[in-house]
Each structure stands twice: as structure tokens, then as C-alpha cells.
Design a protein around this motif. Structure first.
Motif, PDB file in Angstrom:
ATOM      1  N   VAL A  28       0.839  -1.201   0.000  1.00 51.49           N
ATOM      2  CA  VAL A  28       0.000   0.000   0.000  1.00 51.49           C
ATOM      3  C   VAL A  28       0.875   1.252   0.000  1.00 51.49           C
ATOM      4  O   VAL A  28       0.567   2.244  -0.679  1.00 51.49           O
ATOM      5  CB  VAL A  28      -0.948  -0.015   1.219  1.00 51.49           C
ATOM      6  N   GLY A  29       1.984   1.209   0.728  1.00 55.30           N
ATOM      7  CA  GLY A  29       2.898   2.343   0.735  1.00 55.30           C
ATOM      8  C   GLY A  29       3.484   2.614  -0.634  1.00 55.30           C
ATOM      9  O   GLY A  29       3.617   3.776  -1.057  1.00 55.30           O
ATOM     10  N   ALA A  30       3.841   1.540  -1.355  1.00 60.93           N
ATOM     11  CA  ALA A  30       4.393   1.714  -2.700  1.00 60.93           C
ATOM     12  C   ALA A  30       3.340   2.257  -3.668  1.00 60.93           C
ATOM     13  O   ALA A  30       3.671   2.993  -4.595  1.00 60.93           O
ATOM     14  CB  ALA A  30       4.929   0.376  -3.206  1.00 60.93           C
TER      15      ALA A  30
ATOM     16  N   ARG B  58       2.463   6.067  -1.869  1.00 59.91           N
ATOM     17  CA  ARG B  58       3.664   6.895  -1.712  1.00 59.91           C
ATOM     18  C   ARG B  58       3.496   7.991  -0.653  1.00 59.91           C
ATOM     19  O   ARG B  58       4.256   8.944  -0.632  1.00 59.91           O
ATOM     20  CB  ARG B  58       4.069   7.508  -3.055  1.00 59.91           C
ATOM     21  N   ARG B  59       2.512   7.850   0.189  1.00 57.92           N
ATOM     22  CA  ARG B  59       2.296   8.796   1.290  1.00 57.92           C
ATOM     23  C   ARG B  59       2.191   7.991   2.583  1.00 57.92           C
ATOM     24  O   ARG B  59       1.250   7.206   2.760  1.00 57.92           O
ATOM     25  CB  ARG B  59       1.033   9.613   1.075  1.00 57.92           C
ATOM     26  N   SER B  60       3.125   8.213   3.483  1.00 59.55           N
ATOM     27  CA  SER B  60       3.215   7.395   4.689  1.00 59.55           C
ATOM     28  C   SER B  60       1.946   7.458   5.526  1.00 59.55           C
ATOM     29  O   SER B  60       1.368   6.430   5.902  1.00 59.55           O
ATOM     30  CB  SER B  60       4.417   7.837   5.535  1.00 59.55           C
TER      31      SER B  60
ATOM     32  N   ALA C 292      -2.706   4.781   7.756  1.00 58.69           N
ATOM     33  CA  ALA C 292      -4.099   4.882   8.207  1.00 58.69           C
ATOM     34  C   ALA C 292      -4.976   3.872   7.488  1.00 58.69           C
ATOM     35  O   ALA C 292      -5.858   3.236   8.106  1.00 58.69           O
ATOM     36  CB  ALA C 292      -4.612   6.302   7.969  1.00 58.69           C
ATOM     37  N   LEU C 293      -4.750   3.685   6.192  1.00 59.07           N
ATOM     38  CA  LEU C 293      -5.565   2.762   5.414  1.00 59.07           C
ATOM     39  C   LEU C 293      -5.361   1.315   5.874  1.00 59.07           C
ATOM     40  O   LEU C 293      -6.332   0.561   6.033  1.00 59.07           O
ATOM     41  CB  LEU C 293      -5.224   2.891   3.932  1.00 59.07           C
ATOM     42  N   VAL C 294      -4.112   0.931   6.095  1.00 63.78           N
ATOM     43  CA  VAL C 294      -3.844  -0.451   6.511  1.00 63.78           C
ATOM     44  C   VAL C 294      -4.380  -0.708   7.912  1.00 63.78           C
ATOM     45  O   VAL C 294      -4.979  -1.762   8.181  1.00 63.78           O
ATOM     46  CB  VAL C 294      -2.337  -0.760   6.433  1.00 63.78           C
ATOM     47  N   ILE C 295      -4.188   0.230   8.827  1.00 70.73           N
ATOM     48  CA  ILE C 295      -4.720   0.060  10.181  1.00 70.73           C
ATOM     49  C   ILE C 295      -6.246  -0.025  10.140  1.00 70.73           C
ATOM     50  O   ILE C 295      -6.868  -0.837  10.849  1.00 70.73           O
ATOM     51  CB  ILE C 295      -4.261   1.210  11.085  1.00 70.73           C
TER      52      ILE C 295
END
Length: 520
Positions: free
Chosen positions: A419-421, A424-426, A431-434
Motif C-alpha cells: 500500500v505504501g508503494a 507513496r504517502r506514509s 491509516a488505510l492499513v490500520i
């Protein structure tokens, strides 16, 4: 016609010669030399252990001692409820017990100072052969139930359905149990003449002299209230006719015993009714009891105790840290422009992302495995010392939970990396993964959502991966609340983890496609 071969760029040839292991080593070196990432993973381990131990650190409410902190064990080593009222004699060798059951009635305590008439679906009254009066000893029984017809049950986990229908004065049931060596056969009849075999049990090593007779028991009454599902005290009474015996039975009067001393963890007596028996006209008996003869399951009826996964409640907190590290492992390089340098050294972008996934997933796996290996023995020892029950599991199941916790963390790290790749916004990625893993888990297991919604969340979101930690068995013949809030997930352990891995694989695959299709 002569084919023209285009030479490969020197950088590509060097990359191929270096291979994937060189890329993997470079990514590992990068990870371990960034002090913040290493410290964060150590913090994830610590928070998983601490939250898990603090979450199960409450004192036993009734001042129990360590000597009370164990369930009776059945012949297979499973935790069992073995609490019922037993009217019995001794039987030596082979023999037969036949008795008419004329009614099965029940009373529940509503908690308002009043009682309600009504037989619980798994209330039981019938005849039983039991090796001893000790809880957990081998047995076989044939019985009528409040809502599931006639059953043949033995050694706690085995249940065979017989004819349906309720027993009443207008529709009595005759029950028969025949012992031949270590084999017992249960039968039923509606007229005492024509018999239907319900089932057969083989109890290897059954003692020559056993206890046999009549019994009654019932689990607590299940009640759905505004505050959720609850249970209230209940008793069941079986009205038996005169027993008919063949074989070498003890002489003298029948004896009455409350097996287990009380109603166990699955039931309790009302304020006005206790277990016991009375003689009735014609040589019959009225037997009243509460409890159950069945495996222990989770939920409110399990009593004061913990299951293995309760000690790993801190996993969700550790996953928050794992998600942040997995995301920053790729977004940090985007933000500082270092990914261009990485790609210049290794132009195969899928290889770079694969190496990052192995490093992040491997470190997360190690963290989860070590955290579980530390938390479980300490948590169990502490709980037992304070008088709590700890639901027993096999060593294989405990190993599966430990390894599964590591795999849960690893899959979450790979999902975060993917998701980070993509984003590209930490902050957004974390937030999305949590929100997709931790939040559904907390909502589903806290009981704030309807059971159907909770089960849906744990089927279709990455939070399904928490199922790999579950250990509580589910039995159709045991009354309980089989919901996420009581430790029961809609998917099997490995099936739930597969759902999470599917999300991680999808995110990783999309990230590879995007990384190959645009500048870094």
C-alpha cells in the motif's frame, strides 16, 4: 535472413550476475542500519507482550486459589464439563438398564425474584454408564433432550442423533443401555416393545465395575437482552418410571450424588431449586439436576478463565507499529529520493520490491513469533497462579498459534509495504492499513456491532487473519454464544490467514505493476 541480437545493457548484466541474494542483502543492510526502524520493531515486540499480559492481569473475582485453576479433563485430554445429578448403583460386568422417561421439564431463574417454566434445548435426562463418580471419567449415555430429540453421547465429544420429538406424559420414551465388555449400545422405544438403536460406543479399557443409573442436567438458560446475550440459572427434572435391571447389580437402595459438587461452568441452580431425587409411585424417580456433560467451550458459559488467544490480545497494538515500519520502508525512500539510487543499482524493480517484502515480512514474522513465545507461557503461569482457568490446548495447537502470530505480522507488513508503494504517502498508507486490519478486529471482537456484521468484517477484510490465533472448539451439542466477541471466528485459522495473505499479495502485485510503469 540474419537475426540481429541487441546486447543487454551493462547494468542489467551486472544485476543478473549479482542476483536476488545481493539485492536482499542490500535491503537487509538498509533496514538494520536505520536505527529508528530497528527500535520500532523492538517496540512492537514489547508492546505486544505488555498489552497481552496487562489485558489478562485482573485478579480472580472470587478469591480463587491456584488449586481451583484447572478444568476436568476427558479421556482425550479435552477440557470438559461433567456436572449432573446421578441416581446410581454399581454394575459389575455385562448388564442392561431399561427405564421409561415420562417427562422432562425445566425451570429458569429470571433474575427478578421469579422463575420461568421452560426446558432448555440441551437439557438432558436419561441413563448413563460411567466408570466412576470422578469428573472426566469415561461414560456412555442415552437420553432425551429438551429440543433435540433422543441422543446417544459418550466421552464428552461424541454425539449421535436418534428419533426427534419431545418426551411428555402423553408421549413417553423408553430408554435402554446395554453393556457388553467395553461396548455400550443405546436404544429407544415409544412403547417399550419395539426398539430403535440410537448409537453404539466403544470405551477401551472400561473398568469391570462401573456406576450406572439415571441422571438429569441442564445448561444455563440463554437470554437475549438489550445488553447482549446472557445466561441465567436453570434446572431440569426427569420423571422416570421403574428401572429394569439385568446383570450383576449392587443390592440395596439407589444412591444420589451431585457429580462435580456443583453445576460446573455451564449451568447453575436457581435460588429455590437444588439437585436431588425423590421416589415416585410405582418405584420410579424424579431426578433434578443442572450443569452439563459435554466439552467446555468459550463464551460466557466458560466460567472464570482465559483461552490461549486472550494472552495475545496485544497483537493488534504490535501490528500498528509493524504497519508503520512496513510503510515507511518504501515511502521513506520515495520521500528522500533514495529509491532512484536503489533502482540505479538494481534496475529490476520487481526484484527490489520483492527483497523489501522479504526483509519487512521476515522481521515482522520474527517479532510476532518471539512475542507469542514470550507471552503465552508467562500469561498462562500468571493466570493459573491467580486461580483462573486456562483453556487447555495441545502442543501442536499452541505451536500453530505462535507461528500463526508471526505469519499474521509478516502478512501485515507486506500489505503495508504494498500500500505504501502504491500511495507513496506514509500517513495515508498507514491509516488505510490500520483501518483495514486493526479497526475491524477491534470492532468485531468488542461486541459493539451485531454478530452478523462482526462475522462479515472477519470474512472479507484483512482482519480475517486474526483467525489464525483462535483455539476454542465449537460443538453443535453445547449451548454457547459462538460469536467473534466470545472468541469464535467465521473462518478456520488458516482460511482466515489466507484472506489476509490474499490482500497482501494483491497490494504487492499492484505495487510492482505501478513501480514498473512510472518513474520513481
Amino acid at each position: 535472413m540474419t537475426a540481429t541480437l541487441t546486447p543487454r545493457p551493462p547494468a542489467t548484466r551486472r544485476c543478473e550476475r549479482g542476483g536476488f541474494l545481493r539485492t536482499l542483502h542490500a535491503e537487509w543492510t538498509k533496514f538494520r542500519t536505520v536505527r529508528g526502524w530497528a527500535l520500532a520493531m523492538a517496540g512492537a515486540l514489547l508492546v505486544t507482550v505488555v498489552v497481552g499480559l496487562l489485558g489478562t492481569a485482573a485478579p480472580a473475582p472470587d478469591g480463587r486459589g491456584a488449586d481451583s485453576a484447572s478444568y476436568p479433563k476427558g479421556p482425550g485430554g479435552e477440557a470438559v464439563n461433567d456436572s449432573f445429578y446421578f441416581v446410581h448403583k454399581t454394575l459389575t460386568g455385562d448388564g442392561t438398564l431399561t427405564v421409561p422417561l415420562r417427562s422432562l421439564t425445566g425451570v429458569a431463574d429470571t433474575g427478578t425474584g421469579k422463575t420461568a417454566q421452560g426446558t432448555q434445548p440441551w437439557a438432558k435426562a436419561g441413563i448413563i454408564v460411567k466408570e466412576s463418580l470422578g469428573q472426566g471419567s469415561p461414560y456412555a449415555a442415552v437420553m432425551a433432550t429438551g429440543g433435540h430429540g433422543v441422543r446417544m453421547q459418550y466421552n464428552y465429544t461424541h454425539d449421535t442423533a436418534g428419533p426427534s420429538g419431545k418426551v411428555s406424559q402423553e408421549s413417553p420414551h423408553w430408554l435402554r443401555l446395554v453393556r457388553s465388555g467395553d461396548r455400550l449400545t443405546g436404544s429407544t422405544s415409544t412403547d417399550g416393545t419395539h426398539w430403535t438403536e440410537v448409537g453404539e460406543a466403544k470405551l477401551p479399557g472400561l473398568a469391570r465395575t462401573v456406576r450406572a443409573g439415571l441422571f438429569a442436567t441442564t445448561p444455563a438458560a440463554k437470554q437475549d437482552t438489550a445488553a447482549g446475550t446472557g445466561f441465567s440459572p436453570a434446572v431440569a427434572t426427569g420423571a422416570f418410571g421403574r428401572p429394569t435391571l439385568t446383570g450383576d447389580w449392587s443390592q440395596g437402595a439407589w444412591s444420589g450424588t451431585q457429580v462435580g459438587g456443583d453445576a460446573g461452568t455451564s449451568g447453575s441452580y436457581t435460588n429455590t431449586t437444588r439437585g436431588g431425587f425423590t421416589r415416585t409411585d410405582g418405584g420410579g424417580f424424579a431426578v433434578t439436576g443442572a450443569g452439563d456433560i459435554a466439552p467446555v467451550v468459550g463464551g460466557p458459559v466458560m466460567g472464570v478463565g482465559f483461552s490461549v488467544e486472550n494472552f495475545l490480545v496485544g497483537t493488534f497494538a504490535g501490528l500498528i507499529v509493524v504497519t508503520a515500519v512496513g510503510t515507511v520502508f518504501i515511502t521513506g525512500e520515495h520521500r528522500h529520493g533514495l529509491l532512484r539510487t536503489t533502482m540505479a543499482a538494481t534496475p529490476l524493480r520487481g526484484r527490489v520490491l520483492g527483497a523489501k517484502a522479504l526483509v519487512a515480512g521476515g522481521v515482522a514474522f520474527a517479532m510476532g513469533l518471539v512475542a507469542a513465545a514470550i507471552t503465552l507461557p508467562i500469561g498462562k503461569r500468571s493466570a493459573l497462579g491467580r486461580g483462573f482457568h486456562v483453556f487447555p490446548v495441545t502442543s501442536g495447537t499452541e505451536l500453530r498459534v505462535m507461528v500463526g502470530t508471526g505469519l499474521l505480522c509478516a502478512a501485515a507488513a507486506v500489505l503495508a509495504l504494498g500500500v505504501g508503494a502504491l500511495l507513496r504517502r506514509s500517513g495515508t498508507a498507514v491509516a488505510l492499513v490500520i483501518a483495514s486490519i486493526v479497526l475491524p478486529f477491534l470492532l468485531a471482537t468488542s461486541g459493539v456491532l451485531p454478530p452478523g456484521v462482526s462475522e462479515w468484517l472477519l470474512r472479507v477484510t484483512p482482519a480475517a487473519g486474526f483467525a489464525v490465533q483462535q483455539t476454542l472448539p465449537r460443538y453443535a451439542q453445547v449451548l454457547s454464544v459462538y460469536e467473534p466477541s466470545t472468541g469464535y471466528y467465521p473462518l478456520a485459522p488458516w482460511a482466515g490467514l489466507t484472506v489476509l495473505c490474499g490482500f497482501a499479495a494483491l497490494a504487492f502485485g499492484l505495487a510492482v505493476v505501478r513501480l514498473r510503469g512510472r518513474d520513481v
